[in-house]
Design a protein around this motif. Structure first.
Motif: not given
Length: 791
Positions: A176, A178-179, A231, A617, A640, A642, A644, A656-657, A660
């Protein structure tokens, strides 16, 4: 209609090129001369990507492109030419440029002592002066020295130790950035996309490090020539083969053995590379006297091949391929296999001293199979995604201050969600989900220009993409126009082969800036918009090999992201230390998510299980890197979030995803102890990932079942792990060509039981109590020893 559609979709990018190409040929030199050619490894003939070619007197220079080609246009004269590349000895030579000159350059690795090579006192500051940001290039020799699980050198695991890159847990497929979800990474192997880059359900990657020469990861500031994912871009290039002499290398480890052979077909002209790797756990299983164990199968293999031909001073032809597969079987009860196949043909042509071109055709296929040969339960399920592509890329080196790139591509997709056949004893009717087809075409143009004596560099680009979902297919029509439930189907529409079902298109602007404060520090900024037209359909915590890819169409829209990045880059102690600090913000639209309890497999009406929403994100990344001296490595930190937002989930609030992780810290170090010994360590610490805990329960027929209404409202405990390794190189034999080494490693040195997931079950003694159970993939340290050789 199908003929017109395909002709338009495949041909319009090429029409764009034919209109644009004459413009690139009209530049007037006005008394200038051009030096151009390739930069290569002097010991193997491998082209070097990203090497610096520089005239110090003119303060003018350039970098070799993805194929090792460079071009510099300057005033006639006699100059010092400076050439540098990480891990190689710098070269300075005098050159008389009174006319255009084709000059292929060679430099030697640092451990090869050649009297003709002059070590330059001028240090490298590419990371400061280059316009690229949010981009990391890994040296494959550094990756090989890092501690690895069971001694298997792994590119994907290595990049997960970089800022902004993570995974949902041990043994998770992909990575993954940056989110972004795992399907938002464009993974390329010799320019062909790879749809599942993992072996053994995510424990290892498909990339055999012995066959790889270059690794580059774009996390942001993605150039206009790349598209199709939101991404990141992971660009992996295979070795071209040694065109100087026959050579090879390999190794024997606890899990697998590998062998790579390369050499000239015709010295200094044509070469080949062959590489193979296979695990042998199934061999040991077969030695067991217990038939329930010996009848099981478990292995994976990779095979890489590449040949290249120098057709003349201006033409080179490359043919490359990859074939890999994972195979599991448990007697006759169950079998499971998946694998990738890619094939690429590339033609590099130099039209003139300043115009370079690359024409590519590739094939990529990812398929998986589930089945059972157990009589009454026998079945066979096949699924996958296949695509074919044609593309053309051009580079016009106008002068040291201006470089123009442009190109076009078309990709044809075939999506195969699933075909299931049953044995006669099973009694079920065969079942299939209709295939889908699509064409994705794009054209781009990008210009990099230097202003104010090189103080300011601007790279501006524009990409246009068109995606067409085409028949042969059937689309269900739902009442009120919404796919709410299968009971809501009111009609069907049948599209013939090649008939347009739905199309999407849009522009994708790209912009990168670099302001050079001085030779040691710079400020960079970037913006990019990217579109993604195909989606990996998975509602599990981590993607699995049986997840299906689905194209945008009647009920699924493309996803888009806008990313903004700002960074400060600074080098210290004559460029011995490289430091960077970046902040970023990403805004997503059209992300695919799923209703609670979604049924995604064997589902002809998949749209009834899908939801669409937005995401965001943002974060800060710090990287300190040292590539010179006895101690090398990097320290990385990411702060960070991330999140949704989907109307039907958590009351429409941001959540949060799955991936995250607020804090992500990594430390990677290698120390050269002596001529024969070096030691390495990796340490990683990450905040626990989001997880959904039950916030209620209900009872049915005496069975207590949890209720989940707060998606990702809790977190697993934090993750941390320490790996160590030591490498011993044997004394070289008389001819000094045969090298041997032993690698000793320990993964998870202090035996941390890191949680992969937490699930809930009914207590056996007291059914009214629901208890939490932590699942850890590795609960102990894992030692390894690997024998490596090179000749």
């Amino acid at each position: 209609m199908k003929c017109n559609l395909y002709r338009y979709a495949i041909c319009w990018p090429m029409v764009f090129l034919f209109c644009l190409f004459p413009m690139s040929m009209k530049g007037q030199k006005q008394g200038k001369v051009t030096l151009n050619g390739y930069v290569s490894n002097a010991t193997t003939g491998e082209r070097l990507i990203g090497a610096t070619v520089f005239f110090p007197e003119l303060k003018a220079g350039t970098y070799t492109n993805e194929y090792g080609f460079y071009s510099l246009t300057v005033a006639p004269g006699t100059y010092q030419l400076f050439l540098s590349y990480t891990g190689f000895s710098d070269l300075t030579t005098q050159i008389d440029l009174s006319e255009d000159k084709l000059m292929n350059l060679e430099i030697y690795p640092e451990d090869v002592q050649i009297e003709e090579v002059i070590i330059s006192a001028e240090a490298e500051n590419d990371n400061v002066s280059n316009v690229e940001m949010s981009t990391i290039k890994l040296n494959i020799s550094d990756v090989k020295r890092m501690p690895q699980l069971l001694g298997e050198v792994d590119i994907i695991r290595s990049i997960q130790l970089l800022p902004g890159v993570s995974s949902v847990g041990e043994g998770a497929t992909g990575f993954n950035v940056r989110g972004g979800n795992v399907d938002q990474n464009l993974v390329l192997l010799d320019e062909a996309p790879v749809y599942n880059s993992s072996h053994l359900l995510g424990f290892f990657s498909i990339f055999n490090a012995d066959a790889v020469k270059d690794i580059k990861l774009y996390k942001g500031g993605i150039p206009a020539k790349y598209g199709g994912r939101l991404s990141s871009v992971l660009d992996v290039r295979q070795k071209e083969g040694n065109n100087k002499s026959f050579s090879g290398n390999g190794g024997i480890g606890l899990l697998s053995s590998r062998l790579t052979l390369e050499g000239p077909i015709k010295k200094d002209k044509h070469s080949f590379m062959l590489a193979g790797r296979r695990t042998y756990l199934d061999v040991f299983l077969g030695l067991s006297p217990d038939e329930e164990i010996s009848s099981n199968t478990l292995y994976f293999y990779d095979f890489n091949a590449k040949v290249n031909f120098t057709l003349g001073e201006r033409d080179r032809l490359f043919l490359s391929g990859y074939f890999g597969n994972d195979v599991f079987s448990f007697q006759d009860d169950f079998r499971f296999s998946w694998g990738n196949e890619t094939a690429t043909i590339r033609w590099n042509h130099i039209f003139n001293e300043r115009v370079f071109s690359n024409f590519t055709a590739y094939f990529s296929d990812y398929e998986y199979n589930l089945g059972s040969d157990d009589g009454g339960n026998g079945f066979d399920w096949n699924s996958g995604i296949r695509n074919y592509s044609l593309k053309a890329d051009f580079g016009y080196f106008i002068n040291p201050q201006n470089t123009l790139e442009f190109g076009a591509s078309s990709i044809f997709y075939r999506f195969r969600p699933g075909d299931v056949s049953f044995s006669e004893e099973n009694g079920f009717n065969d079942f299939f989900i209709e295939k889908e087809h699509a064409v994705e075409s794009a054209a781009y143009i990008s210009n990099e220009t230097k202003l104010f004596d090189g103080k300011l560099t601007i790279q501006a680009g524009l990409r246009y993409s068109l995606f067409q979902n085409v028949g042969k297919s059937t689309v269900f029509i739902y009442g009120e126009g919404m796919p709410l439930d299968t009971a809501n189907i009111v009609d069907t529409v049948r599209y013939n082969d090649g008939e347009l079902v739905k199309s999407f298109d849009g522009f994708e602007p790209r912009l990168s800036l670099n302001y050079l404060i001085d030779q040691k520090q710079s400020i960079k900024a970037s913006y990019n918009r990217t579109r993604q037209y195909i989606h990996l359909i998975s509602n599990t915590t981590a993607a699995t090999p049986i997840d299906v890819w689905k194209p945008s169409g009647t009920y699924v829209d493309p996803a888009t992201v806008d990313q903004f990045s700002l960074g400060y880059f600074r080098n210290f102690q004559d460029n011995t230390y490289e430091a960077s600090l970046e902040v970023y913000y990403k805004s997503f639209e059209g992300l695919v998510d799923y209703i609670n309890g979604a049924q995604l497999l064997f589902n002809r009406t998949l749209e009834t299980e899908l939801l669409a929403g937005d995401g965001r994100a943002y974060g800060l990344e710090v990287l300190i890197r040292k590539e010179k001296g006895r101690l090398t490595g990097w320290l990385g930190y990411t702060l960070s979030r991330t999140e949704r937002q989907i109307e039907e989930i958590n009351g429409g609030e941001w959540y949060s995803s799955n991936y995250d992780k607020t804090h992500d810290f990594s430390l990677v170090l290698t120390y050269k102890l002596s001529k024969y010994w070096d030691a390495s360590m990796n340490f990683a610490y990450l905040t626990g990932r989001p997880i959904t805990y039950p916030n209620g329960k209900y009872v049915t027929d005496g069975i207590v079942a949890p209720v989940y209404n707060n998606r990702n409202g809790a977190r697993t405990p934090d993750y941390h792990r320490l790996d160590v390794s030591a490498n011993y190189e044997f004394k070289k034999n008389a001819d000094k060509r045969f090298k041997q080494s032993l690698n000793f490693g320990v993964y998870n040195l202090y035996a941390r039981r890191n949680p992969y997931s937490i699930y809930f079950r009914q207590n056996e003694d007291n059914p009214d109590i629901t208890e939490a159970v932590q699942l850890s993939v590795f609960g102990t340290l894992i030692p390894s020893i690997t024998y490596n050789f090179e000749f």
